[in-house]
Design an enzyme around this catalytic site. Structure first.
Site, PDB file in Angstrom:
ATOM      1  N   TYR A 200       0.833  -1.215   0.000  1.00  0.00           N
ATOM      2  CA  TYR A 200       0.000   0.000   0.000  1.00  0.00           C
ATOM      3  C   TYR A 200       0.863   1.259   0.000  1.00  0.00           C
ATOM      4  O   TYR A 200       1.837   1.358   0.755  1.00  0.00           O
ATOM      5  CB  TYR A 200      -0.943   0.016   1.216  1.00  0.00           C
ATOM      6  N   GLY A 202       1.257   4.444   1.234  1.00  0.00           N
ATOM      7  CA  GLY A 202       1.916   5.136   2.349  1.00  0.00           C
ATOM      8  C   GLY A 202       2.974   4.290   3.040  1.00  0.00           C
ATOM      9  O   GLY A 202       3.874   4.812   3.699  1.00  0.00           O
ATOM     10  N   LYS A 209       6.053   9.500   3.260  1.00  0.00           N
ATOM     11  CA  LYS A 209       5.997   9.661   4.719  1.00  0.00           C
ATOM     12  C   LYS A 209       7.299   9.206   5.384  1.00  0.00           C
ATOM     13  O   LYS A 209       7.773   9.829   6.326  1.00  0.00           O
ATOM     14  CB  LYS A 209       4.819   8.876   5.292  1.00  0.00           C
ATOM     15  N   SER A 251      -4.370  13.870   8.663  1.00  0.00           N
ATOM     16  CA  SER A 251      -4.673  13.174   7.415  1.00  0.00           C
ATOM     17  C   SER A 251      -6.143  13.294   7.018  1.00  0.00           C
ATOM     18  O   SER A 251      -7.030  13.189   7.862  1.00  0.00           O
ATOM     19  CB  SER A 251      -4.345  11.691   7.561  1.00  0.00           C
ATOM     20  N   CYS A 253      -8.178  15.657   6.084  1.00  0.00           N
ATOM     21  CA  CYS A 253      -8.979  16.719   6.715  1.00  0.00           C
ATOM     22  C   CYS A 253      -9.283  17.795   5.680  1.00  0.00           C
ATOM     23  O   CYS A 253      -9.497  18.947   6.031  1.00  0.00           O
ATOM     24  CB  CYS A 253      -8.178  17.344   7.853  1.00  0.00           C
ATOM     25  N   LYS A 255      -7.092  18.623   3.222  1.00  0.00           N
ATOM     26  CA  LYS A 255      -5.853  19.335   2.911  1.00  0.00           C
ATOM     27  C   LYS A 255      -5.657  19.512   1.407  1.00  0.00           C
ATOM     28  O   LYS A 255      -5.314  20.605   0.941  1.00  0.00           O
ATOM     29  CB  LYS A 255      -4.686  18.521   3.480  1.00  0.00           C
ATOM     30  N   THR A 256      -5.905  18.444   0.653  1.00  0.00           N
ATOM     31  CA  THR A 256      -5.745  18.553  -0.801  1.00  0.00           C
ATOM     32  C   THR A 256      -6.762  19.554  -1.360  1.00  0.00           C
ATOM     33  O   THR A 256      -6.452  20.325  -2.275  1.00  0.00           O
ATOM     34  CB  THR A 256      -5.877  17.165  -1.466  1.00  0.00           C
ATOM     35  N   ASN A 257      -7.963  19.573  -0.776  1.00  0.00           N
ATOM     36  CA  ASN A 257      -8.959  20.551  -1.235  1.00  0.00           C
ATOM     37  C   ASN A 257      -8.480  21.973  -0.981  1.00  0.00           C
ATOM     38  O   ASN A 257      -8.615  22.849  -1.837  1.00  0.00           O
ATOM     39  CB  ASN A 257     -10.299  20.347  -0.520  1.00  0.00           C
ATOM     40  N   SER A 374      -9.255   4.811  -0.727  1.00  0.00           N
ATOM     41  CA  SER A 374      -8.736   4.613  -2.087  1.00  0.00           C
ATOM     42  C   SER A 374      -8.075   5.912  -2.549  1.00  0.00           C
ATOM     43  O   SER A 374      -8.399   6.999  -2.084  1.00  0.00           O
ATOM     44  CB  SER A 374      -9.856   4.190  -3.032  1.00  0.00           C
ATOM     45  N   ASN A 504     -13.070  29.153   2.048  1.00  0.00           N
ATOM     46  CA  ASN A 504     -11.966  29.266   3.016  1.00  0.00           C
ATOM     47  C   ASN A 504     -11.013  30.401   2.634  1.00  0.00           C
ATOM     48  O   ASN A 504     -10.264  30.896   3.472  1.00  0.00           O
ATOM     49  CB  ASN A 504     -11.210  27.937   3.128  1.00  0.00           C
TER      50      ASN A 504
HETATM   51  C1  OXD Z   1      -1.555  10.984   3.554  1.00  0.00           C
HETATM   52  C2  OXD Z   1      -1.743  10.947   4.996  1.00  0.00           C
HETATM   53  O1  OXD Z   1      -1.773   9.975   2.883  1.00  0.00           O
HETATM   54  O2  OXD Z   1      -1.437  11.939   5.655  1.00  0.00           O
HETATM   55  O3  OXD Z   1      -1.163  12.051   3.062  1.00  0.00           O
HETATM   56  O4  OXD Z   1      -2.207   9.914   5.512  1.00  0.00           O
HETATM   57 MN    MN Z   2      -0.500  13.452   4.530  1.00  0.00          MN
END
Ligand code: OXD
Ligand code: MN
Length: 594
Positions: A200, A202, A209, A251, A253, A255-257, A374, A504
């Site tokens: 997987y 991560g 990470k 994670s 939350c 963030k990408t948005n 996913s 935001n």
């Molecule tokens: C990620 C995480 O996948 O923080 O970015 O879990």
């Molecule tokens: Mn992350």
């Protein structure tokens, strides 16, 4: 074996790894497209990848992991430092010597009948003074293909490295994907990572990470910089000036948005633009002018698919339309494309779910088509709002650090720290409800300091001290200002009070104005807060009133008293390395909410 480098440290390490793992073949990843394409073709033959509809999704593929291997596994992630104290109370710890032996025993011979892929990669633009280099060996084409999206890979990296020993050793072995023997181990003192029995993202894309946060945070502490779990966003005002902020959220939350935010209409028409530099990780260093500069060490986005749609994040969706690898999403068999919950309201009726089992979205409503965690692995260059500074080797100057989490009742929409140390305090006690990005219970509130809890490669209190030390090196006029935001406050009926997403930007605008000294604030028991009329609500009529905004900016002293008690307990659990300055901030908070 033909070598792609004469670097003696790399070659000695490879000799040792080859003798241990016994691959049938060895392939160096050169970074050439033809090589990467051929590998993906090979993976399609074995079923490791599924080639998607090349008209609708050119150069896109689907991959399914084992069903027991769908998320990062914090319980099986270890920091292997000579002493347990160096890893600190938040990390799982194992003795390095014993762990190497155990992992070698698990991995021994596991590449038999398989190919060893050697991936030289750069975190950050190749040759940037802020970049660092790693070599990952793996027996998975999925890993090679993902690393080629998420990092800069290939021969050029080796040329830049030359004979230097400053590179991170990464070993990945799929083995049997046995969850009982799954280990994700970091050895900060050795610049080494060892990951076994997982496939997987991560756990196996070791640049992300494992290196860019766990190993790099330790390097950063030693070398006087910062590796943080932060997005980087540029906001251009109608005058054409761009200010950059870094923001940390636990994670999944949003963030990408936030990193790919689309300005509300009123802002767009005035000429505001938002640019993404990064959506997950920042490497930050003081520049020659005394300000902090950040790069995004990654080269792609490993985003959570469910919930991504043309309203929540049209830029992310657009980014996934080419050259993307989807992991554990639903496979629409009618047109050989992908689907996930929250993409649209038309789930496919002739599909395979994320495990590969036939799925009919019209009737199988009790089980999801896509795994909640996913992912899409998408090249940064696809992103319509990618910053023109994305490749700038010097990084971008940072005006503000923003921390945020999900707190239904406690934290106001936004507040600013009184100074750097108080900002470190705010970051150190960040907390949020857990999500599906990590295994374990969902919806539980947990402390997640600087959103780095699973990623600090050493003792947490010592990490806080490093933040304070960085502050001491900065001229307060040049240091980023530090803020906390909460997009997730709920009213008594349990409804979200703030619309979030593009809106935001209204909060970010206030933050930038604070950094530029263009707007006042009110001092409250917890820090500086906006006057409600200073948050622009134009265009939000009917959605947010001045009164509901006031409610979002209220501080409930009783709740904050409970919070202070919770912080005290948390600090105690971290032991005696939590710096006195932070205990002082806690005392101030306690007095203020008395
Ligand atoms: C990620 C995480 O996948 O923080 O970015 O879990
Ligand atoms: Mn992350």
């Amino acid at each position: 074996m033909e070598r792609l480098t004469t670097n003696p440290t790399i070659n000695a390490w490879l000799d040792e790894r080859i003798a241990l793992l016994c691959p049938d073949n060895i392939v160096w990843i050169t970074g050439e497209k033809a090589q990467l394409d051929a590998l993906k073709e090979e993976a399609c033959k074995t079923g490791e990848l599924i080639k998607l509809n090349q008209e609708l999704l050119p150069e896109c593929y689907l991959h399914r992991t084992a069903v027991n291997d769908v998320a990062r596994v914090e319980a099986r992630t270890f920091i292997c430092t000579p002493t347990k104290e160096e890893a600190g109370p938040l990390n799982n710890w194992m003795d390095p010597t014993e762990t190497y032996k155990m992992l070698d025993d698990i991995a021994r011979g596991s590449y038999k009948g398989r190919t060893m892929y050697i991936i030289p990669y750069s975190m950050g633009p190749i040759g940037s003074p802020l970049a660092k280099i790693g070599i990952e060996i793996t027996d998975s084409i999925y890993v090679v293909s993902n690393m080629a999206i998420m990092t800069r890979v290939g021969t050029k990296v080796l040329e830049v490295l030359g004979d230097s020993d400053d590179w991170v050793r990464g070993t990945h072995c799929k083995c049997d994907i046995d969850p009982e023997k799954r280990y994700i181990c970091q050895f900060p003192q050795d610049n080494a990572i060892y990951s076994v029995n997982s496939g997987y993202g991560g756990n196996v894309l070791l640049g992300k990470k494992c290196f860019a946060l766990r190993i790099a945070s330790y390097q950063a502490m030693k070398e006087g910089w910062q590796a943080e779990h932060m997005l980087i966003l540029g906001i251009e005002n109608p005058q054409g000036e761009t200010k950059y902020v870094c923001a940390a959220f636990p994670s999944a939350c949003g963030k990408t948005n936030l990193a790919m935010l689309i300005p509300p209409e009123g802002y767009k028409s005035k000429g505001y633009k938002v640019f993404t530099v990064g959506d997950d990780i920042s490497w930050i260093r003081k520049g020659p002018d005394g300000r902090l500069y950040a790069i995004n060490p990654e080269n792609g986005f490993f985003g959570v698919a469910p919930g991504t749609n043309d309203k929540s994040n049209p830029n992310a969706l657009a980014t996934t339309k080419r050259g993307t690898i989807f992991t554990n999403v639903c496979h629409n068999l009618d047109n050989n494309t992908v689907w996930w919950e929250g993409l649209d309201k038309n789930p496919p009726t002739n599909a395979n779910d994320w495990t590969g089992i036939p799925w009919n979205g019209a009737v199988d409503t009790d089980r999801p088509g896509a795994n909640p965690n996913s992912r899409f692995t998408a090249p940064a260059v696809n992103c319509p709002c990618l910053s023109p500074e994305f490749e700038n080797p010097q990084g971008v100057p940072i005006s503000a650090f923003i921390f945020g989490g999900r707190r239904a009742k406690l934290a106001p929409l936004v507040y600013q720290s009184r100074d750097w140390n108080h900002g470190v305090f705010i970051g150190s006690v960040l907390s949020s409800e857990t999500t599906a990005a990590a295994t374990g219970a969902v919806g539980v509130v947990r402390r997640d300091p600087m959103a780095m809890r699973p990623f600090i490669g050493y003792d947490c209190g010592t990490y806080f001290q490093h933040w304070l030390d960085i502050g001491k090196t900065l001229d307060p006029n040049k240091a980023p200002k530090i803020f906390n935001v909460n997009w997730f406050r709920k009213d008594d009926e349990g409804h979200f009070m703030w619309p979030g997403f593009g809106d935001n930007l209204r909060v970010l605008e206030w933050i930038i104005k604070r950094c530029e000294g263009e707007v006042d604030a009110v001092e409250t028991p917890i820090g500086f807060m906006p006057k409600p009329e200073d948050i622009n609500l134009e265009g939000l009529e009917g959605e947010v009133t001045l009164d509901s905004l006031k409610a979002m900016l209220s501080v409930d002293k009783d709740l904050w008293k409970e919070e202070a008690a919770g912080i005290e307990e948390f600090y105690q659990s971290l032991g005696n390395t939590v710096p006195k300055e932070l205990h002082d901030c806690l005392e101030t908070l306690k007095n203020n909410v008395q």
